[in-house]
Design an enzyme around this catalytic site. Structure first.
Site, mmCIF file in Angstrom:
data_model
loop_
_atom_site.group_PDB
_atom_site.id
_atom_site.type_symbol
_atom_site.label_atom_id
_atom_site.label_comp_id
_atom_site.label_asym_id
_atom_site.label_seq_id
_atom_site.Cartn_x
_atom_site.Cartn_y
_atom_site.Cartn_z
ATOM 1 N N ARG A 19 7.904 16.797 17.024
ATOM 2 C CA ARG A 19 7.371 16.720 18.378
ATOM 3 C C ARG A 19 7.987 15.570 19.164
ATOM 4 O O ARG A 19 7.644 15.379 20.329
ATOM 5 C CB ARG A 19 5.867 16.483 18.282
ATOM 6 C CG ARG A 19 5.013 17.603 18.886
ATOM 7 C CD ARG A 19 3.572 17.147 18.720
ATOM 8 N NE ARG A 19 2.612 17.947 19.414
ATOM 9 C CZ ARG A 19 1.999 19.009 18.923
ATOM 10 N NH1 ARG A 19 2.310 19.477 17.739
ATOM 11 N NH2 ARG A 19 1.077 19.618 19.627
ATOM 12 N N ARG A 63 -2.193 16.818 27.264
ATOM 13 C CA ARG A 63 -1.307 17.337 26.205
ATOM 14 C C ARG A 63 -0.038 17.921 26.804
ATOM 15 O O ARG A 63 1.038 17.804 26.225
ATOM 16 C CB ARG A 63 -2.048 18.390 25.377
ATOM 17 C CG ARG A 63 -3.027 17.746 24.390
ATOM 18 C CD ARG A 63 -4.119 18.693 23.981
ATOM 19 N NE ARG A 63 -3.624 19.842 23.263
ATOM 20 C CZ ARG A 63 -4.268 21.007 23.169
ATOM 21 N NH1 ARG A 63 -5.432 21.167 23.768
ATOM 22 N NH2 ARG A 63 -3.762 21.991 22.491
ATOM 23 N N ARG A 86 -9.070 29.762 24.170
ATOM 24 C CA ARG A 86 -9.121 29.387 22.754
ATOM 25 C C ARG A 86 -10.232 28.364 22.523
ATOM 26 O O ARG A 86 -10.911 28.398 21.501
ATOM 27 C CB ARG A 86 -7.761 28.811 22.337
ATOM 28 C CG ARG A 86 -7.645 28.513 20.863
ATOM 29 C CD ARG A 86 -6.217 28.195 20.466
ATOM 30 N NE ARG A 86 -5.859 26.813 20.742
ATOM 31 C CZ ARG A 86 -4.655 26.296 20.526
ATOM 32 N NH1 ARG A 86 -3.673 27.050 20.067
ATOM 33 N NH2 ARG A 86 -4.414 25.040 20.777
ATOM 34 N N ARG A 101 -12.148 23.466 18.789
ATOM 35 C CA ARG A 101 -11.253 22.314 18.942
ATOM 36 C C ARG A 101 -11.608 21.552 20.214
ATOM 37 O O ARG A 101 -11.478 22.081 21.316
ATOM 38 C CB ARG A 101 -9.798 22.783 19.026
ATOM 39 C CG ARG A 101 -9.212 23.084 17.679
ATOM 40 C CD ARG A 101 -7.770 23.523 17.783
ATOM 41 N NE ARG A 101 -6.924 22.607 18.554
ATOM 42 C CZ ARG A 101 -5.603 22.693 18.609
ATOM 43 N NH1 ARG A 101 -4.988 23.650 17.925
ATOM 44 N NH2 ARG A 101 -4.905 21.856 19.324
ATOM 45 N N LYS A 106 2.558 29.526 18.844
ATOM 46 C CA LYS A 106 3.280 29.160 17.619
ATOM 47 C C LYS A 106 2.473 29.512 16.373
ATOM 48 O O LYS A 106 3.024 30.028 15.405
ATOM 49 C CB LYS A 106 3.611 27.657 17.611
ATOM 50 C CG LYS A 106 4.411 27.203 18.824
ATOM 51 C CD LYS A 106 4.782 25.737 18.738
ATOM 52 C CE LYS A 106 3.615 24.773 18.835
ATOM 53 N NZ LYS A 106 3.017 24.655 20.181
HETATM 54 P P1 ADP Z 1 -1.156 22.396 20.139
HETATM 55 O O1 ADP Z 1 0.239 22.846 19.799
HETATM 56 O O2 ADP Z 1 -2.054 23.516 20.511
HETATM 57 O O3 ADP Z 1 -1.213 21.248 21.084
HETATM 58 P P2 ADP Z 1 -1.522 21.214 17.478
HETATM 59 O O4 ADP Z 1 -2.557 21.792 16.615
HETATM 60 O O5 ADP Z 1 -0.102 21.416 17.095
HETATM 61 O O6 ADP Z 1 -1.871 21.822 18.893
HETATM 62 O O7 ADP Z 1 -1.733 19.638 17.655
HETATM 63 C C1 ADP Z 1 -2.964 19.081 18.057
HETATM 64 C C2 ADP Z 1 -2.827 17.560 18.194
HETATM 65 O O8 ADP Z 1 -2.424 16.986 16.935
HETATM 66 C C3 ADP Z 1 -1.760 17.060 19.171
HETATM 67 O O9 ADP Z 1 -2.237 16.991 20.497
HETATM 68 C C4 ADP Z 1 -1.428 15.681 18.593
HETATM 69 O O10 ADP Z 1 -2.410 14.719 18.920
HETATM 70 C C5 ADP Z 1 -1.514 15.908 17.092
HETATM 71 N N1 ADP Z 1 -0.205 16.270 16.495
HETATM 72 C C6 ADP Z 1 0.093 17.465 15.904
HETATM 73 N N2 ADP Z 1 1.369 17.463 15.464
HETATM 74 C C7 ADP Z 1 1.897 16.261 15.798
HETATM 75 C C8 ADP Z 1 3.173 15.642 15.642
HETATM 76 N N3 ADP Z 1 4.189 16.289 15.041
HETATM 77 N N4 ADP Z 1 3.364 14.380 16.112
HETATM 78 C C9 ADP Z 1 2.377 13.720 16.702
HETATM 79 N N5 ADP Z 1 1.138 14.242 16.904
HETATM 80 C C10 ADP Z 1 0.892 15.490 16.457
#
Ligand code: ADP
Length: 190
Positions: free
Chosen positions: A89, A146, A128, A134, A14
């Protein structure tokens, strides 16, 4: 206004595709993950709270991310449109996003969902994790958590948009440019 939800499991690509899309369509990129990580690096109280959850691979509370998105919409009033990446999400977040956009006489144009098998996802995330810094990418147990969170809380969001006839699925395995071209043909039709 063009408001695109880019959807897919962790590691689906994404972020990579968002970068290319914002350039081509002149949109604002709203990644809740990036916003949370910037709160963490700025040492804010929100960041400190979020970090505990993110490091375990679980979602942060809906009201926190909804508040962040609301602020971003307010501070980008003249935008041509937005790419929502990593948000909504949960179904509650999707409903809140519809309400927020509605107050601005706007709406989601569509959701593009990137489909990638779980074996490929784990491989990409571990790769990654080697240089992204991260913590949630470096540990196979956290990655699994996750993906579990994704399957239980996030996957239903696709149905929310399917019911509104706004969902298109795209094969997320291939070259970056092939995938980008498929997304563009969907976006061009909006
Ligand atoms: P990825 O898509 O690689 O899992 P992100 O960078 O989008 O990584 O998100 C990393 C973390 O941030 C998630 O595992 C969650 O803990 C938190 N997070 C991100 N966006 C949201 C959201 N919309 N609602 C709840 N938690 C979120």
């Amino acid at each position: 206004m063009l408001n695109l939800v880019l959807f897919g499991p962790p590691g689906a690509g994404k972020g990579t595709q968002s970068e290319k899309l914002i350039e081509k369509y002149q949109l604002i990129h709203l990644s809740t993950g990036d916003i949370l990580r910037s709160e963490i690096s700025n040492g804010t109280s929100l960041g400190l709270e979020a970090k505990k959850l993110m490091d375990q691979g679980v979602l942060v509370p809906d009201e926190v991310v909804i508040g962040m998105i609301s602020n971003q919409l307010d501070s980008n009033k003249n935008a041509r449109g937005f790419i929502f990446d990593g948000f909504p999400r949960t179904v509650a977040q999707a409903e809140a996003l519809d309400r927020l956009l509605n107050t601005k006489a706007s709406a989601i144009s569509g959701m593009v969902a990137l489909v990638v098998d779980s074996e490929e996802l784990e491989k990409r995330l571990l790769l990654r994790g080697k240089d992204s810094g991260r913590p949630d990418d470096a540990n196979p147990e956290i990655i699994k958590k996750r993906i579990v969170e994704y399957n239980s809380k996030t996957a239903p969001v696709a149905n929310y948009y399917r019911e509104q006839n706004k969902l298109t699925t795209i094969n997320g395995v291939g070259t970056i440019d092939q995938i980008f071209d498929s997304i563009c043909s969907v976006v061009d039709a909006y």
